[in-house]
Design a protein around this motif. Structure first.
Motif, mmCIF file in Angstrom:
data_model
loop_
_atom_site.group_PDB
_atom_site.id
_atom_site.type_symbol
_atom_site.label_atom_id
_atom_site.label_comp_id
_atom_site.label_asym_id
_atom_site.label_seq_id
_atom_site.Cartn_x
_atom_site.Cartn_y
_atom_site.Cartn_z
ATOM 1 N N GLN A 336 0.816 -1.211 0.000
ATOM 2 C CA GLN A 336 0.000 0.000 0.000
ATOM 3 C C GLN A 336 0.853 1.265 0.000
ATOM 4 O O GLN A 336 0.549 2.231 -0.697
ATOM 5 C CB GLN A 336 -0.915 0.007 1.228
ATOM 6 N N GLU A 337 1.939 1.250 0.765
ATOM 7 C CA GLU A 337 2.763 2.451 0.900
ATOM 8 C C GLU A 337 3.490 2.791 -0.397
ATOM 9 O O GLU A 337 3.820 3.951 -0.659
ATOM 10 C CB GLU A 337 3.758 2.242 2.038
ATOM 11 N N TYR A 338 3.744 1.782 -1.242
ATOM 12 C CA TYR A 338 4.508 1.997 -2.465
ATOM 13 C C TYR A 338 3.662 1.716 -3.711
ATOM 14 O O TYR A 338 4.188 1.439 -4.780
ATOM 15 C CB TYR A 338 5.740 1.077 -2.481
ATOM 16 N N GLU A 339 2.350 1.803 -3.579
ATOM 17 C CA GLU A 339 1.452 1.396 -4.663
ATOM 18 C C GLU A 339 1.705 2.180 -5.948
ATOM 19 O O GLU A 339 1.837 1.602 -7.038
ATOM 20 C CB GLU A 339 0.000 1.572 -4.218
ATOM 21 N N ASP A 340 1.774 3.501 -5.871
ATOM 22 C CA ASP A 340 1.914 4.321 -7.075
ATOM 23 C C ASP A 340 3.203 4.000 -7.821
ATOM 24 O O ASP A 340 3.198 3.834 -9.055
ATOM 25 C CB ASP A 340 1.882 5.808 -6.702
ATOM 26 N N GLU A 341 4.314 3.897 -7.103
ATOM 27 C CA GLU A 341 5.599 3.634 -7.754
ATOM 28 C C GLU A 341 5.608 2.272 -8.443
ATOM 29 O O GLU A 341 6.034 2.144 -9.604
ATOM 30 C CB GLU A 341 6.726 3.696 -6.725
ATOM 31 N N LEU A 342 5.120 1.247 -7.741
ATOM 32 C CA LEU A 342 5.158 -0.102 -8.316
ATOM 33 C C LEU A 342 4.213 -0.231 -9.506
ATOM 34 O O LEU A 342 4.535 -0.879 -10.507
ATOM 35 C CB LEU A 342 4.807 -1.132 -7.243
ATOM 36 N N LEU A 343 3.030 0.370 -9.410
ATOM 37 C CA LEU A 343 2.086 0.280 -10.527
ATOM 38 C C LEU A 343 2.616 1.021 -11.750
ATOM 39 O O LEU A 343 2.386 0.590 -12.894
ATOM 40 C CB LEU A 343 0.727 0.843 -10.106
ATOM 41 N N GLU A 344 3.299 2.139 -11.553
ATOM 42 C CA GLU A 344 3.917 2.835 -12.687
ATOM 43 C C GLU A 344 4.960 1.950 -13.359
ATOM 44 O O GLU A 344 5.047 1.891 -14.597
ATOM 45 C CB GLU A 344 4.564 4.139 -12.202
ATOM 46 N N LEU A 345 5.751 1.255 -12.539
ATOM 47 C CA LEU A 345 6.772 0.358 -13.092
ATOM 48 C C LEU A 345 6.124 -0.788 -13.865
ATOM 49 O O LEU A 345 6.541 -1.119 -14.977
ATOM 50 C CB LEU A 345 7.656 -0.170 -11.969
ATOM 51 N N ILE A 346 5.089 -1.394 -13.278
ATOM 52 C CA ILE A 346 4.411 -2.516 -13.943
ATOM 53 C C ILE A 346 3.794 -2.066 -15.257
ATOM 54 O O ILE A 346 3.888 -2.751 -16.285
ATOM 55 C CB ILE A 346 3.348 -3.106 -13.001
ATOM 56 N N GLU A 347 3.141 -0.891 -15.246
ATOM 57 C CA GLU A 347 2.509 -0.397 -16.473
ATOM 58 C C GLU A 347 3.555 -0.130 -17.552
ATOM 59 O O GLU A 347 3.335 -0.430 -18.736
ATOM 60 C CB GLU A 347 1.735 0.877 -16.162
ATOM 61 N N SER A 348 4.704 0.427 -17.154
ATOM 62 C CA SER A 348 5.760 0.685 -18.124
ATOM 63 C C SER A 348 6.271 -0.622 -18.737
ATOM 64 O O SER A 348 6.506 -0.704 -19.950
ATOM 65 C CB SER A 348 6.903 1.436 -17.440
ATOM 66 N N LYS A 349 6.409 -1.658 -17.894
ATOM 67 C CA LYS A 349 6.868 -2.956 -18.407
ATOM 68 C C LYS A 349 5.843 -3.582 -19.351
ATOM 69 O O LYS A 349 6.199 -4.196 -20.369
ATOM 70 C CB LYS A 349 7.152 -3.893 -17.233
#
Length: 504
Positions: A336-349
């Motif tokens: 939850q604390e890092y949701e935005d960063e990880l989702l941006e990375l996943i979307e980019s991949k």
């Protein structure tokens, strides 16, 4: 006006009879005498006219008695003598009335539609009218709304006349307009269930309306017109209100019984409707194989460091315990604390993989892009962000600079954003997981084989067939499984809603 007078407590009809038709036509009452005050009630003739010598009704509101009318001469003096606030004799309507001027506080005593004093926010004009002080603001607002409307219309026209440059993207068959959404799964079982529910609501609303119509025709057709009659004068309105009040009180039992019956029948009808939706959902599920048919939910995972190969270890342990081939395991990490960063990375991949799997076809003819002001605005304002997101250490500094240099005029890449995945994984835990098997039979066999649980890192894991599609799971919230956490959130939500209601 008070609808029911203590001085005149007379019902319109007998309590066991039907509503009278006196409201719809004159009952032939004798004409009233001049200056003979009389309080009207539901039995009064609403079409009764004053004699020619005093042809208009005046409403005396200074004696403390409501609906007290008398016939007076058609002069301003006669009207003011009975009610100073209604100085205009209206022979055509047969009443004394106030001046019909919007924003007027006090009418003149001349008997015309002219104002003496305007209300706050209005100013008096030379011809005795009231003019809004803020009309310029309204004109400015309407002008802005007009310009916005013209802009939107011009934009739509521009879209309609543009040449087609993406013919390949428009290929595909559309569903015809007469598609039965109750039976055709155009967008999954959820849409079908939604439209079946809407169909139930429409049919049930028609049934309730038909039942009320039949009840009204069999008991008293006044139930169909209560609250819909209109009056042209204050005297007619007094008669109408008295009639409506008495008729409503007499027929109140009908409304109460109908509402109670409708509530109970709606509840009883909702039960088979809900049961039918459940059966329909299971039937569709049996006819179609989806992701959840191969998925098993794993519970009671121990908290582990995210840097460990948890998913691979769990996959091997499940295969040993069940004897079934496990395609893969997805752990519900607490991010939850890092949701935005990880989702941006996943979307980019995902974008990178999509470009490799489905590269854009090379066109032999370059289609010119539209150059209208709206097209340029869309490319500058509505274009997707071209920022690239990578894991920390995945690209060298030279590669980052090269990626930024490759940006074209329409897309601007200032930098490649790096996400420290390893650092984030060190703080993650795994409270829940999903395992995917090769077949539905393998999933069922694995669940049956682990009925007593599976030991894993000191915890006993529990497996059960997934009841939902894994892609619909709100993964970041899977950590909220503790009963105390749930209770705390429920109480917090209750007080938030209570505070909102109190503020409202």
């Amino acid at each position: 006006a008070r609808p029911f007078h203590r001085e005149h407590q007379s019902l319109a009809v007998d309590l066991v009879g039907r509503s009278p038709k006196a409201w719809l036509k004159s009952v032939g009452s004798p004409p009233p005498k001049c200056h003979d005050r009389k309080v009207v009630d539901s039995n009064s003739d609403k079409f009764l006219l004053c004699p020619k010598s005093c042809p208009i009704y005046a409403d005396d509101r200074a004696d403390g008695i409501d609906c007290n009318f008398e016939c007076v001469e058609a002069t301003p003096k006669s009207c003011i003598a009975v009610n100073p606030k209604e100085p205009v004799p209206d022979v055509e309507r047969g009443i004394c009335r106030a001046c019909i001027i919007y924003g007027c506080k006090t009418c003149t005593t001349e008997g015309q539609d002219t104002c003496a004093v305007c209300s706050s926010g209005y100013k008096l004009t030379a011809d005795g009218k009231c003019e809004n002080d803020h009309m310029l603001y309204w004109y400015a607002l309407f002008a802005v709304l007009g310009l916005v409307t013209v802009f939107i219309v011009a934009w739509v026209v521009d879209l309609a006349v543009r040449p087609m440059v993406n013919a390949d993207g428009l290929k595909g068959e559309l569903y015809p307009l007469d598609t039965n959404l109750l039976k055709t799964p155009v967008a999954g079982i959820g849409v079908q269930l939604h439209f079946n529910f809407q169909f139930f609501l429409i049919v049930w609303a028609l049934a309730i309306g038909l039942a009320w119509l039949l009840l009204s025709l069999s008991v008293d057709d006044a139930l169909l017109i209560l609250g819909t009659r209109r009056a042209k004068t204050a005297r007619q309105n007094c008669i109408l209100v008295a009639w409506g009040f008495e008729t409503q009180q007499r027929l109140m039992w009908t409304k109460i019984d109908f509402v109670v019956a409708a509530y109970l029948l709606t509840f009883l009808a909702a039960l088979p409707s809900a049961s039918g939706s459940c059966v329909f959902s299971k039937k569709v599920d049996m006819q179609n194989s989806t992701h959840k048919d191969y998925a098993a939910r794993i519970r009671n995972l121990p908290k582990m460091d995210g840097t460990e190969p948890v998913e691979e270890q769990l996959k091997q342990r499940l295969e040993e315990a069940t004897g079934q081939k496990v395609v893969g395991v997805s752990v519900c990490w607490d991010f939850q604390e890092y949701e935005d960063e990880l989702l941006e990375l996943i979307e980019s991949k995902l974008v990178e993989k999509e470009e490799k799997l489905h590269p854009m076809p090379v066109s032999t003819e370059d289609q010119p892009e539209p150059e209208s002001i709206f097209a340029r605005m869309e490319r500058s304002l509505l274009a997707a962000d071209a920022e690239r997101v990578v894991a920390k250490g995945e690209m060298t500094q030279e590669e980052i600079q090269a990626a930024a240099a490759q940006a074209n005029d329409e897309e601007h890449v200032e930098e490649c954003k790096e996400v420290d995945v390893v650092g984030i994984l060190k703080s993650l835990t795994c409270p829940d997981a999903y395992a995917i098997f090769a077949t539905e039979a393998a999933r069922d066999a694995a669940v049956e084989a682990t009925a007593g649980g599976v030991e894993f890192n000191g915890n006993t894991l529990k497996l059960n067939a997934s009841r939902v599609e894994p892609q619909t799971v709100n993964w970041k919230n899977r950590t909220n499984t503790d009963i105390s956490v749930k209770a705390k959130r429920v109480v917090m939500g209750f007080f938030i809603m209570l505070a909102g209601l109190a503020l409202w």
